[in-house]
Motif scaffolding. Structure first.
Motif, PDB file in Angstrom:
ATOM      1  N   VAL A   1       6.454   0.623  15.004  1.00 23.00           N
ATOM      2  CA  VAL A   1       5.703   0.016  13.892  1.00 23.00           C
ATOM      3  C   VAL A   1       6.760  -0.600  12.984  1.00 23.00           C
ATOM      4  O   VAL A   1       7.630   0.118  12.487  1.00 23.00           O
ATOM      5  CB  VAL A   1       4.924   1.093  13.092  1.00 23.00           C
ATOM      6  CG1 VAL A   1       4.114   0.449  11.985  1.00 23.00           C
ATOM      7  CG2 VAL A   1       4.036   1.940  13.985  1.00 23.00           C
TER       8      VAL A   1
ATOM      9  N   GLN B   1       3.066  -7.013   1.731  1.00 25.84           N
ATOM     10  CA  GLN B   1       3.403  -6.173   2.879  1.00 25.84           C
ATOM     11  C   GLN B   1       2.392  -6.518   3.972  1.00 25.84           C
ATOM     12  O   GLN B   1       1.191  -6.521   3.738  1.00 25.84           O
ATOM     13  CB  GLN B   1       3.245  -4.722   2.448  1.00 25.84           C
ATOM     14  CG  GLN B   1       3.716  -3.720   3.456  1.00 25.84           C
ATOM     15  CD  GLN B   1       3.361  -2.306   3.026  1.00 25.84           C
ATOM     16  OE1 GLN B   1       2.903  -2.075   1.915  1.00 25.84           O
ATOM     17  NE2 GLN B   1       3.584  -1.374   3.918  1.00 25.84           N
TER      18      GLN B   1
ATOM     19  N   LYS C   1      12.112   6.766   3.398  1.00 26.98           N
ATOM     20  CA  LYS C   1      10.833   6.370   3.999  1.00 26.98           C
ATOM     21  C   LYS C   1      10.527   7.119   5.300  1.00 26.98           C
ATOM     22  O   LYS C   1       9.379   7.246   5.699  1.00 26.98           O
ATOM     23  CB  LYS C   1      10.865   4.844   4.261  1.00 26.98           C
ATOM     24  CG  LYS C   1       9.566   4.254   4.732  1.00 26.98           C
ATOM     25  CD  LYS C   1       8.526   4.207   3.630  1.00 26.98           C
ATOM     26  CE  LYS C   1       7.252   3.498   4.022  1.00 26.98           C
ATOM     27  NZ  LYS C   1       6.478   4.160   5.061  1.00 26.98           N
TER      28      LYS C   1
ATOM     29  N   GLY D   1      -4.036   4.361   3.117  1.00 26.83           N
ATOM     30  CA  GLY D   1      -3.055   4.467   4.197  1.00 26.83           C
ATOM     31  C   GLY D   1      -3.193   3.353   5.207  1.00 26.83           C
ATOM     32  O   GLY D   1      -4.290   2.884   5.508  1.00 26.83           O
ATOM     33  N   SER D   2      -2.054   2.898   5.668  1.00 28.85           N
ATOM     34  CA  SER D   2      -1.933   1.870   6.695  1.00 28.85           C
ATOM     35  C   SER D   2      -2.463   0.501   6.285  1.00 28.85           C
ATOM     36  O   SER D   2      -2.534  -0.413   7.104  1.00 28.85           O
ATOM     37  CB  SER D   2      -2.565   2.321   8.007  1.00 28.85           C
ATOM     38  OG  SER D   2      -1.909   1.664   9.052  1.00 28.85           O
TER      39      SER D   2
ATOM     40  N   GLU E   1       6.256   7.202   0.015  1.00 30.75           N
ATOM     41  CA  GLU E   1       6.236   5.735   0.054  1.00 30.75           C
ATOM     42  C   GLU E   1       6.664   5.151  -1.301  1.00 30.75           C
ATOM     43  O   GLU E   1       7.499   4.232  -1.349  1.00 30.75           O
ATOM     44  CB  GLU E   1       4.824   5.246   0.390  1.00 30.75           C
ATOM     45  CG  GLU E   1       4.380   5.555   1.801  1.00 30.75           C
ATOM     46  CD  GLU E   1       2.916   5.215   2.048  1.00 30.75           C
ATOM     47  OE1 GLU E   1       2.552   5.018   3.217  1.00 30.75           O
ATOM     48  OE2 GLU E   1       2.126   5.144   1.089  1.00 30.75           O
TER      49      GLU E   1
ATOM     50  N   TYR F   1      -1.292  -0.076  14.957  1.00 27.45           N
ATOM     51  CA  TYR F   1      -0.651  -0.665  13.769  1.00 27.45           C
ATOM     52  C   TYR F   1      -0.482  -2.175  13.900  1.00 27.45           C
ATOM     53  O   TYR F   1       0.390  -2.771  13.268  1.00 27.45           O
ATOM     54  CB  TYR F   1       0.696   0.047  13.508  1.00 27.45           C
ATOM     55  CG  TYR F   1       0.438   1.498  13.211  1.00 27.45           C
ATOM     56  CD1 TYR F   1       0.102   1.899  11.921  1.00 27.45           C
ATOM     57  CD2 TYR F   1       0.404   2.437  14.230  1.00 27.45           C
ATOM     58  CE1 TYR F   1      -0.226   3.218  11.653  1.00 27.45           C
ATOM     59  CE2 TYR F   1       0.070   3.763  13.972  1.00 27.45           C
ATOM     60  CZ  TYR F   1      -0.241   4.144  12.680  1.00 27.45           C
ATOM     61  OH  TYR F   1      -0.595   5.443  12.418  1.00 27.45           O
TER      62      TYR F   1
ATOM     63  N   TRP G   1       6.575   8.061   8.759  1.00 25.67           N
ATOM     64  CA  TRP G   1       6.390   7.967   7.310  1.00 25.67           C
ATOM     65  C   TRP G   1       6.011   9.354   6.774  1.00 25.67           C
ATOM     66  O   TRP G   1       6.217   9.628   5.596  1.00 25.67           O
ATOM     67  CB  TRP G   1       5.355   6.917   6.916  1.00 25.67           C
ATOM     68  CG  TRP G   1       4.115   6.917   7.746  1.00 25.67           C
ATOM     69  CD1 TRP G   1       2.959   7.588   7.484  1.00 25.67           C
ATOM     70  CD2 TRP G   1       3.896   6.196   8.977  1.00 25.67           C
ATOM     71  NE1 TRP G   1       2.049   7.347   8.484  1.00 25.67           N
ATOM     72  CE2 TRP G   1       2.585   6.500   9.398  1.00 25.67           C
ATOM     73  CE3 TRP G   1       4.666   5.348   9.757  1.00 25.67           C
ATOM     74  CZ2 TRP G   1       2.035   5.971  10.569  1.00 25.67           C
ATOM     75  CZ3 TRP G   1       4.118   4.822  10.921  1.00 25.67           C
ATOM     76  CH2 TRP G   1       2.822   5.133  11.319  1.00 25.67           C
TER      77      TRP G   1
ATOM     78  N   TRP H   1       0.833  -1.210   0.000  1.00 22.57           N
ATOM     79  CA  TRP H   1       0.000   0.000   0.000  1.00 22.57           C
ATOM     80  C   TRP H   1       0.862   1.252   0.000  1.00 22.57           C
ATOM     81  O   TRP H   1       0.418   2.332   0.394  1.00 22.57           O
ATOM     82  CB  TRP H   1      -0.978  -0.010   1.173  1.00 22.57           C
ATOM     83  CG  TRP H   1      -0.370   0.066   2.552  1.00 22.57           C
ATOM     84  CD1 TRP H   1      -0.036   1.200   3.232  1.00 22.57           C
ATOM     85  CD2 TRP H   1      -0.076  -1.029   3.433  1.00 22.57           C
ATOM     86  NE1 TRP H   1       0.457   0.879   4.480  1.00 22.57           N
ATOM     87  CE2 TRP H   1       0.441  -0.491   4.636  1.00 22.57           C
ATOM     88  CE3 TRP H   1      -0.210  -2.424   3.330  1.00 22.57           C
ATOM     89  CZ2 TRP H   1       0.832  -1.288   5.714  1.00 22.57           C
ATOM     90  CZ3 TRP H   1       0.179  -3.209   4.399  1.00 22.57           C
ATOM     91  CH2 TRP H   1       0.694  -2.640   5.569  1.00 22.57           C
TER      92      TRP H   1
ATOM     93  N   LYS I   1       2.003  -6.811   8.628  1.00 16.63           N
ATOM     94  CA  LYS I   1       2.734  -6.399   9.827  1.00 16.63           C
ATOM     95  C   LYS I   1       2.287  -7.079  11.101  1.00 16.63           C
ATOM     96  O   LYS I   1       1.165  -7.572  11.199  1.00 16.63           O
ATOM     97  CB  LYS I   1       2.506  -4.910  10.040  1.00 16.63           C
ATOM     98  CG  LYS I   1       3.026  -4.061   8.968  1.00 16.63           C
ATOM     99  CD  LYS I   1       2.995  -2.625   9.377  1.00 16.63           C
ATOM    100  CE  LYS I   1       1.635  -2.197   9.872  1.00 16.63           C
ATOM    101  NZ  LYS I   1       1.411  -0.788   9.641  1.00 16.63           N
TER     102      LYS I   1
ATOM    103  N   HIS J   1       9.517   2.089  12.141  1.00 20.73           N
ATOM    104  CA  HIS J   1       8.942   3.430  12.217  1.00 20.73           C
ATOM    105  C   HIS J   1       8.662   3.763  13.670  1.00 20.73           C
ATOM    106  O   HIS J   1       8.336   2.884  14.465  1.00 20.73           O
ATOM    107  CB  HIS J   1       7.606   3.481  11.464  1.00 20.73           C
ATOM    108  CG  HIS J   1       7.732   3.776  10.004  1.00 20.73           C
ATOM    109  ND1 HIS J   1       8.317   4.925   9.524  1.00 20.73           N
ATOM    110  CD2 HIS J   1       7.307   3.088   8.905  1.00 20.73           C
ATOM    111  CE1 HIS J   1       8.255   4.926   8.202  1.00 20.73           C
ATOM    112  NE2 HIS J   1       7.664   3.822   7.794  1.00 20.73           N
TER     113      HIS J   1
ATOM    114  N   TRP K   1      -4.086  10.419   5.085  1.00 21.31           N
ATOM    115  CA  TRP K   1      -3.037  10.937   5.971  1.00 21.31           C
ATOM    116  C   TRP K   1      -2.057  11.848   5.236  1.00 21.31           C
ATOM    117  O   TRP K   1      -1.613  12.864   5.774  1.00 21.31           O
ATOM    118  CB  TRP K   1      -2.272   9.776   6.624  1.00 21.31           C
ATOM    119  CG  TRP K   1      -1.423   8.999   5.647  1.00 21.31           C
ATOM    120  CD1 TRP K   1      -1.831   7.961   4.865  1.00 21.31           C
ATOM    121  CD2 TRP K   1      -0.045   9.227   5.319  1.00 21.31           C
ATOM    122  NE1 TRP K   1      -0.795   7.516   4.084  1.00 21.31           N
ATOM    123  CE2 TRP K   1       0.313   8.283   4.342  1.00 21.31           C
ATOM    124  CE3 TRP K   1       0.915  10.128   5.764  1.00 21.31           C
ATOM    125  CZ2 TRP K   1       1.586   8.205   3.793  1.00 21.31           C
ATOM    126  CZ3 TRP K   1       2.200  10.061   5.214  1.00 21.31           C
ATOM    127  CH2 TRP K   1       2.522   9.112   4.244  1.00 21.31           C
TER     128      TRP K   1
HETATM  129  C1  BGC Z   1       3.016   1.737   7.628  1.00 22.72           C
HETATM  130  C2  BGC Z   1       3.842   2.780   6.922  1.00 22.72           C
HETATM  131  C3  BGC Z   1       2.988   3.535   5.959  1.00 22.72           C
HETATM  132  C4  BGC Z   1       1.776   4.118   6.679  1.00 22.72           C
HETATM  133  C5  BGC Z   1       0.851   4.931   5.812  1.00 22.72           C
HETATM  134  C6  BGC Z   1       1.745   2.354   8.203  1.00 22.72           C
HETATM  135  O1  BGC Z   1       0.906   1.353   8.661  1.00 22.72           O
HETATM  136  O2  BGC Z   1       3.718   1.134   8.649  1.00 22.72           O
HETATM  137  O3  BGC Z   1       4.905   2.180   6.249  1.00 22.72           O
HETATM  138  O4  BGC Z   1       3.744   4.518   5.321  1.00 22.72           O
HETATM  139  O5  BGC Z   1       1.037   3.053   7.210  1.00 22.72           O
HETATM  140  O6  BGC Z   1       0.416   4.231   4.704  1.00 22.72           O
END
Ligand code: BGC
Length: 417
Positions: A298, A87, A336, A64-65, A38, A375, A267, A32, A89, A140, A247
């Motif tokens: 994060v 991607q 980043k 975002g996120s 990004e 997150y 970010w 994303w 997390k 992050h 964001w």
């Molecule tokens: C991610 C970042 C990303 C941000 C906004 C976060 O969840 O860890 O890498 O830039 O979301 O998209």
């Protein structure tokens, strides 16, 4: 050149070209990372793969996120055609690990010595059932305040380091007609702001008890009610067009002098850099007031799905190795806004925000390092969703009192496990 030599050269070239075709595979990568900063950062990885002869099939899902990306991933994976890499997390890794669809990365981890080069909390996050199933790309820090210093100057306000100063600054900025806080009313952004106020108003110990151990007494304490009160107050310092604002659109308000501050992870720095803004002159990074010693983390990471094609498998392995390559780690993280995930890369050539991040991370033997619940670092995705719902309902509906919200939060968290 003699005829024989020419033939020899031609044949060598042929063999080389053939070998390139043989080792080259394709990686389809779901992510994303689509904002200016990004996309710039991810390009470094794409280029590296292409230089090695692989092809990169981009599977970008805007949002975002990653909320939207996760929904798309589910439908792709469940239909039996997962991408090569995604991607993903924190605790989400556990959910995918349970399904048994992920490539075991133990061999590469051993080759690159992840156990030594990564911080312990990163190593733990990358494993499912004792085996590596994800590769980390960065760390992050979520508890930052992004500031437009020119607007502060215009309002004659000093930069806040405590929450008390923060509220005073917000008042003064508002009085002179400046929007104090740039924000977007999306569940993850609301949760971020709520969490950052919470960190400033409570303590590392309290956070661990309430949001890592999910201790009922802490969750239902007065402290949480106070955070909801502050969270509602914060809305008075935002403009009226917050509904579903992305964001990075909020960040551009700070970049373009339309708002004085944004509470967001680093970010956001990637956006300032992509716009060629200068740290210290055009923007400042200040730890979220009253949280300067805390590191709310994060970790971005990728999981690899089991695939059968041999060439694509090789490309997948290259992708994993490239992510932890030292030079890549430096270039990627500088763009980043994050810090390298490898302990053995120093940040001397990084900017002040990154240097502050690294020293806060390792201070007092990691004593103030906290997994961010906004997150997916602290709790299961079900608990994370429950927090998102309650926090956002409260934010949008003035009829819910802070006390009711705190009660609902405790109940929803309990029901989520
Ligand atoms: C991610 C970042 C990303 C941000 C906004 C976060 O969840 O860890 O890498 O830039 O979301 O998209």
């Amino acid at each position: 050149m003699k005829f024989k030599q020419r033939i020899y050269l031609f044949l060598s070239l042929l063999v080389w070209a053939y070998s390139q075709i043989l080792v080259a595979g394709e990686v389809e990568v779901l992510h994303w990372w689509t904002s200016g900063g990004e996309a710039r950062s991810l390009d470094v990885l794409k280029q590296k793969m292409v230089e090695q002869g692989h092809s990169w099939k981009d599977f970008a899902v805007v949002g975002g996120s990653g909320d939207k990306a996760m929904a798309v991933l589910k439908s792709r994976a469940l239909s039996g055609f997962p991408p090569t890499a995604t991607q993903i997390k924190g605790k989400h890794i556990q959910e995918w690990g349970k399904l048994g669809l992920l490539t075991n990365l133990d061999k590469i981890a051993a080759e690159q010595n992840w156990i030594e080069i990564l911080h312990d909390f990163v190593n733990d996050t990358m494993k499912y059932d004792g085996h590596y199933v994800a590769v980390p790309v960065n760390i992050h820090r979520a508890n930052w305040l992004w500031v437009n210093p020119e607007l502060f100057k215009q309002a004659g306000v000093s930069i806040p380091t405590t929450l008390k100063e923060f509220w005073l600054a917000a008042d003064k900025l508002k009085k002179v007609g400046i929007i104090p806080i740039a924000h977007g009313d999306q569940a993850w952004q609301n949760s971020t702001v709520f969490e950052m106020l919470l960190l400033g108003m409570t303590s590392v110990e309290f956070y661990k008890k309430a949001f890592v151990e999910l201790d009922k007494e802490s969750l239902s304490s007065e402290k949480i009610i106070d955070v909801f009160v502050a969270f509602r107050k914060l809305k008075n310092y935002m403009d009226e067009n917050i509904a579903d604002r992305d964001w990075n659109t909020a960040t551009s308000m700070v970049i373009n002098g339309k708002a004085a501050m944004q509470i967001m992870g680093d970010w956001a720095k990637g956006e300032f850099i992509a716009e060629e803004k200068q740290l210290g002159k055009d923007f400042l990074c200040i730890p979220m007031p009253s949280t300067s010693k805390t590191f709310s983390y994060v970790i971005d990471s990728f999981i690899m799905f089991e695939i059968s094609d041999t060439d694509n498998k090789k490309a997948q392995a290259s992708l994993v190795k490239n992510i932890l390559d030292k030079q890549f780690q430096k270039t990627f993280n500088m763009n980043k806004g994050s810090i390298p995930v490898r302990k053995d890369i120093d940040v001397d050539t990084f900017d002040l925000c990154a240097k502050a991040s690294r020293s806060t991370l390792v201070a007092d033997s990691y004593a103030n390092v906290l997994p961010s619940f906004s997150y997916g670092m602290a709790t299961s995705i079900y608990t994370q969703d429950a927090i998102f719902d309650i926090v956002t309902d409260f934010f949008r509906n003035e009829k819910i009192t802070p006390k009711q919200a705190a009660e609902k939060l405790t109940r929803a968290i309990e029901d989520s496990f």
